[in-house]
Design a protein around this motif. Structure first.
Motif, PDB file in Angstrom:
ATOM      1  N   GLN A   1       1.063  -0.986   0.103  1.00 32.28           N
ATOM      2  CA  GLN A   1       0.143   0.056   0.038  1.00 32.28           C
ATOM      3  C   GLN A   1       0.857   1.166   0.118  1.00 32.28           C
ATOM      4  O   GLN A   1       1.934   1.407   0.777  1.00 32.28           O
ATOM      5  CB  GLN A   1      -1.025   0.167   0.958  1.00 32.28           C
ATOM      6  N   ASN A   2       0.127   2.360  -0.416  1.00 34.14           N
ATOM      7  CA  ASN A   2       0.918   3.396  -0.676  1.00 34.14           C
ATOM      8  C   ASN A   2       0.359   4.493   0.629  1.00 34.14           C
ATOM      9  O   ASN A   2      -0.831   4.959   0.578  1.00 34.14           O
ATOM     10  CB  ASN A   2       0.763   4.442  -1.886  1.00 34.14           C
TER      11      ASN A   2
ATOM     12  N   LYS B   1       6.760   3.906  -1.998  1.00 39.15           N
ATOM     13  CA  LYS B   1       6.378   3.114  -2.865  1.00 39.15           C
ATOM     14  C   LYS B   1       7.520   2.475  -3.539  1.00 39.15           C
ATOM     15  O   LYS B   1       8.906   2.935  -3.347  1.00 39.15           O
ATOM     16  CB  LYS B   1       5.774   3.554  -4.308  1.00 39.15           C
TER      17      LYS B   1
ATOM     18  N   GLU C   1      -0.119   0.668  -5.827  1.00 38.90           N
ATOM     19  CA  GLU C   1      -0.917   0.749  -4.565  1.00 38.90           C
ATOM     20  C   GLU C   1      -1.874  -0.327  -4.572  1.00 38.90           C
ATOM     21  O   GLU C   1      -2.219  -0.930  -5.553  1.00 38.90           O
ATOM     22  CB  GLU C   1      -1.563   1.882  -3.964  1.00 38.90           C
TER      23      GLU C   1
END
Length: 514
Positions: free
Chosen positions: A298-299, A493, A512
């Motif tokens: 996930q971002n 990221k 993401e």
């Protein structure tokens, strides 16, 4: 080059099987390689962690199944099968039992303590393209064949307790490619040749009994592209399902309860996907394509107001107006506080010593975590030229043997870099005889029969490589970019790339997750 990967039960370690026969264990906390086991000569095609994380079972394309001690890297046992192995799996609660799925054969359950094996019953002796899997607690074994027939067998007695057929439309059957169970709940999914992933409830299957007709909870498919699925699995909480396309490096994520497609993650164009694994407790997915392990995370967006509720982000400096009583030792304007339960709560003793078990690491029928679990691997620092042998005799004994100094210096250096040189006992190898199984089968990873020439170069370890850690090409390296140590689920990221034979690297693009 990476071929297969699997997380341990807590998601702290990721084991990667390579086409040069090595097993590389990646530490999620340090983002580095914790251990390299020179396991097989031929490519590793399947891996599974034991429940406590101390053992790994692996299968290679030369039909050998081995059990490894993760801490020492030693092989405990070997089993040689007549045909290639498609899958190995530990019993979820009993690491003395291993389920093996050989090609063109009924599944086999090995008992490691006495090296015995049991061939599981199949529905049709003429159809031996069978896949199998333990359920979540290991009470039952689910098997599926090329005619779409699912059998549910009691693990201890191998008695048939339920069965049903997966059909397309009215009567057409479809081959079962894989069966995967969720870590939580009773759901499981079946990946079939008709490109549909069917999600069932295991309790309903057992209720229907033999020749039942259970309806799937969900049918998941790519209606636009009619994508065939290479590998499917559940998220750690069992609420999502990820499936990797067999045509390209693309991951499709569905919500199990509704069946809606939540996200499509696209990897590098032109790459073929080999394996997919979802982290047991975090929103992280590992996928393998073209020998590279990609980590999808996930971002995360930083939310400062979580630390200070009245925090405001400013575009430019603003002159601060302080309140009259803001920096007074005692606020003279404050009204007298009312006596509430808050004051009474201050006198209560707070327990700061006992540690509560983490719910995500415990099964629903367990109250405590496994105290003997192997969560992390100790890493010994590599010393280039040690002044003294850390594994040698005590200092007073060294002085008495100064005459051997010249001859023993080379051995010292070797033992300090490779660990204590205890004589390794040769692992016991057991030949598993299976009736009517062809010996000339070629593993799907190696291509079709007779096509071995084109694959000979990449299969097996290159000459001159003994698999020692110091000669290993696996050195963590950072690509250029605006990131530091690549937090896997922090504000960064990134795409962790574990190219086997190339440096394990961090960098590149990431999508993401949800």
């Amino acid at each position: 080059m990476a071929l297969t990967c699997t997380f341990n039960r807590w998601g702290t370690l990721l084991a990667v099987g390579c086409n040069d026969g090595r097993i590389v264990i990646w530490d999620f906390l340090t983002r580095g390689i914790a251990k390299i086991i020179s396991a097989h000569i031929h490519p590793v095609c399947s891996l599974c962690w034991s429940r406590d994380g101390h053992k790994l079972v692996s299968a290679s394309t030369d039909n050998i199944v081995s059990q490894w001690d993760v801490l020492s890297g030693d092989c405990d046992q070997r089993f040689r099968f007549p045909s290639p192995i498609l899958k190995v799996q530990y019993h979820p609660r009993d690491q003395n039992r291993v389920l093996v799925c050989p090609m063109k054969s009924a599944p086999v359950m090995l008992t490691l303590s006495d090296s015995k094996h049991v061939v599981l019953p199949v529905d049709d002796d003429s159809d031996l393209n069978v896949v199998a899997s333990f359920d979540r607690r290991g009470e039952y074994i689910y098997t599926g064949n090329a005619k779409g027939k699912i059998l549910v067998l009691k693990t201890d007695t191998q008695d048939l307790v339920a069965s049903f057929r997966v059909t397309t439309g009215t009567s057409n059957t479809t081959a079962i490619k894989s069966i995967e169970f969720a870590r939580k709940g009773s759901c499981f999914l079946i990946n079939t040749a008709d490109r549909i992933i069917r999600v069932y409830d295991g309790r309903e299957i057992l209720t229907c009994g033999r020749d039942g007709e259970p309806e799937p909870m969900q049918k998941l498919q790519d209606l636009v592209n009619r994508t065939p699925w290479k590998k499917c699995c559940f998220s750690g909480d069992g609420e999502y399902i990820v499936a990797g396309s067999a045509r390209q490096h693309a991951l499709y994520i569905w919500e199990k309860s509704i069946g809606n497609l939540v996200k499509i993650l696209h990897g590098t164009r032109g790459e073929l996907l080999l394996d997919v694994a979802w982290h047991p407790v975090r929103p992280i997915i590992a996928s393998i394509s073209s020998g590279v392990v990609s980590i999808w995370a996930q971002n995360q967006v930083e939310n400062w107001s979580a630390f200070a509720p009245d925090f405001k982000e400013l575009d430019e400096n603003v002159e601060y107006e302080e309140r009259e009583s803001e920096f007074d030792i005692e606020d003279e304007d404050k009204s007298e506080p009312e006596q509430t339960g808050a004051d009474a709560a201050e006198d209560e003793e707070v327990d700061v010593t006992s540690v509560d078990p983490i719910a995500a690491f415990c099964s629903s029928d367990e109250e405590l975590e496994d105290s003997k679990a192997l969560l992390y691997l100790p890493i010994a620092p590599e010393v280039e030229d040690p002044e003294e042998n850390p594994y040698g005799p005590p200092p007073d004994a060294v002085q008495s043997s100064l005459t051997d100094e010249g001859m023993g210096s080379e051995k010292k250096r070797q033992s300090s870099s490779d660990g204590p040189q205890a004589p390794k006992k040769k692992p016991k190898t057991t030949n598993i005889e299976l009736q009517g199984v062809p010996n000339d089968e070629v593993h799907p990873l190696l291509g079709v029969k007779g096509d071995g020439k084109s694959k000979k170069k990449q299969a097996g370890r290159p000459k001159g490589s003994k698999g020692k850690d110091k000669d290993s090409p696996f050195k963590p390296k950072l690509y250029k970019g605006d990131r530091g140590a690549l937090p896997l689920e922090g504000a960064a990221k990134g795409k962790v790339q574990a190219e086997l034979g190339q440096p394990l690297a961090a960098g590149g693009a990431i999508s993401e997750l949800l």
